[in-house]
Design a protein around this motif. Structure first.
Motif, PDB file in Angstrom:
ATOM      1  N   ASN A 186       0.852  -1.185   0.000  1.00  0.00           N
ATOM      2  CA  ASN A 186       0.000   0.000   0.000  1.00  0.00           C
ATOM      3  C   ASN A 186       0.890   1.238   0.000  1.00  0.00           C
ATOM      4  O   ASN A 186       1.937   1.248   0.653  1.00  0.00           O
ATOM      5  N   THR A 203      -1.114   3.389   4.709  1.00  0.00           N
ATOM      6  CA  THR A 203      -2.081   2.606   5.476  1.00  0.00           C
ATOM      7  C   THR A 203      -2.378   3.308   6.795  1.00  0.00           C
ATOM      8  O   THR A 203      -1.453   3.719   7.503  1.00  0.00           O
ATOM      9  N   ALA A 220      -6.500   1.963   3.312  1.00  0.00           N
ATOM     10  CA  ALA A 220      -5.285   1.811   2.510  1.00  0.00           C
ATOM     11  C   ALA A 220      -5.463   2.518   1.174  1.00  0.00           C
ATOM     12  O   ALA A 220      -6.553   2.540   0.607  1.00  0.00           O
ATOM     13  N   SER A 261      -3.672   0.102  -3.055  1.00  0.00           N
ATOM     14  CA  SER A 261      -3.384  -1.233  -2.548  1.00  0.00           C
ATOM     15  C   SER A 261      -3.177  -2.200  -3.709  1.00  0.00           C
ATOM     16  O   SER A 261      -3.993  -2.285  -4.620  1.00  0.00           O
TER      17      SER A 261
END
Length: 199
Positions: A128, A131, A167, A170
Motif C-alpha cells: 500500500n 495505510t 489503505a 493497494s
C-alpha cells in the motif's frame, strides 16, 4: 482466418465466463458452510488493485494452503466483516490453445465503492502507498480471532485484530479469495487475449 479467430475467442469467452460464475457460486457456498471450507487452490496468482480501501473488523494470521499437486503454499490470511473498495481491478492469467489470456474484472470506478461482506484474502504479498490502522492488537492467539464465521488461525500462531484499516493504492497478490456477499457497481468483466494484468 482472421474472422474465424474472432469467433473462437467469442465462444471461448462465453464458456469461460459460465465456468467462472459456477466457480464463484461454489466459493460462496464454501464460505456459507454448504461445502467444506478447506479447499485445494490452483496455485496461480490473482492480482487485485484498489485505489482506496476501507476494511472493518480485520483479522490477520499466517497459515498454509494446499495446491492440486500437493505443494504447501504459505499465505497471509486477512479476513474482515466488511470492505469498501474504490477503483477496483482483479485479474489473473490462464493458458489457452491460442496462447495466454487475462481474466479481468473492474468496478467501483464512478465514486460508488465495491462492497463485500465476510471477505477472506489468502495473500502472497500486499503493498500500500499509505495505510491508516485504528485500534491494532498484535500478538493474539490466531485461533481466538474470528471476523468471518468459521475462519480462524491455527492455535499458537500470532494473530492480529484491527478495528478499521484504510489503505491507498493497494496492490494484492493472492492465491485465493472468498466473500459471503459482493456488490460491484459499474462492473466490467473481460477475457482478453494476451497479458493485461491489473499491475
Amino acid at each position: 482466418m482472421r474472422e474465424q479467430g474472432r469467433v473462437r475467442w467469442r465462444r471461448f469467452a462465453a464458456i469461460f465466463i459460465t465456468a467462472t460464475v459456477a466457480a464463484s457460486l461454489l466459493v460462496a457456498a464454501a464460505v456459507q458452510g454448504a461445502v467444506g471450507v478447506s479447499f485445494v487452490v490452483s496455485g496461480r496468482k490473482i492480482k487485485i488493485r484498489i485505489d482506496k480501501l476501507r476494511a472493518f473488523d480485520v483479522v490477520e494470521f499466517d497459515t498454509t494452503l494446499e495446491a492440486k499437486d500437493g505443494r504447501k503454499i504459505p499465505v497471509h490470511v486477512a479476513s474482515n466483516r466488511r470492505t469498501e473498495a474504490f477503483g477496483f481491478c482483479q485479474s489473473y492469467l490462464f493458458d489457452t490453445p491460442l496462447g495466454p489470456a487475462t481474466f479481468k474484472l473492474t468496478g467501483g470506478t464512478n465514486g460508488e465503492p465495491q462492497v463485500s461482506e465476510g471477505t477472506v484474502l489468502y495473500a502472497l504479498r500486499i503493498t500500500n502507498d499509505k495505510t491508516i490502522s485504528t485500534n491494532v492488537k498484535l500478538g493474539l492467539d490466531a485461533s481466538t480471532l474470528e471476523s468471518v464465521p468459521g475462519v480462524s488461525g491455527p492455535p499458537g500462531f500470532v494473530g492480529q485484530h484491527t478495528d478499521v484499516i484504510v489503505a491507498f493504492n493497494s496492490q494484492q497478490t493472492l492465491v485465493a479469495t472468498t466473500s459471503n456477499k459482493l456488490i460491484t457497481p459499474d462492473s466490467v468483466l473481460r477475457v482478453i487475449p494476451g497479458v493485461h494484468e491489473c499491475f
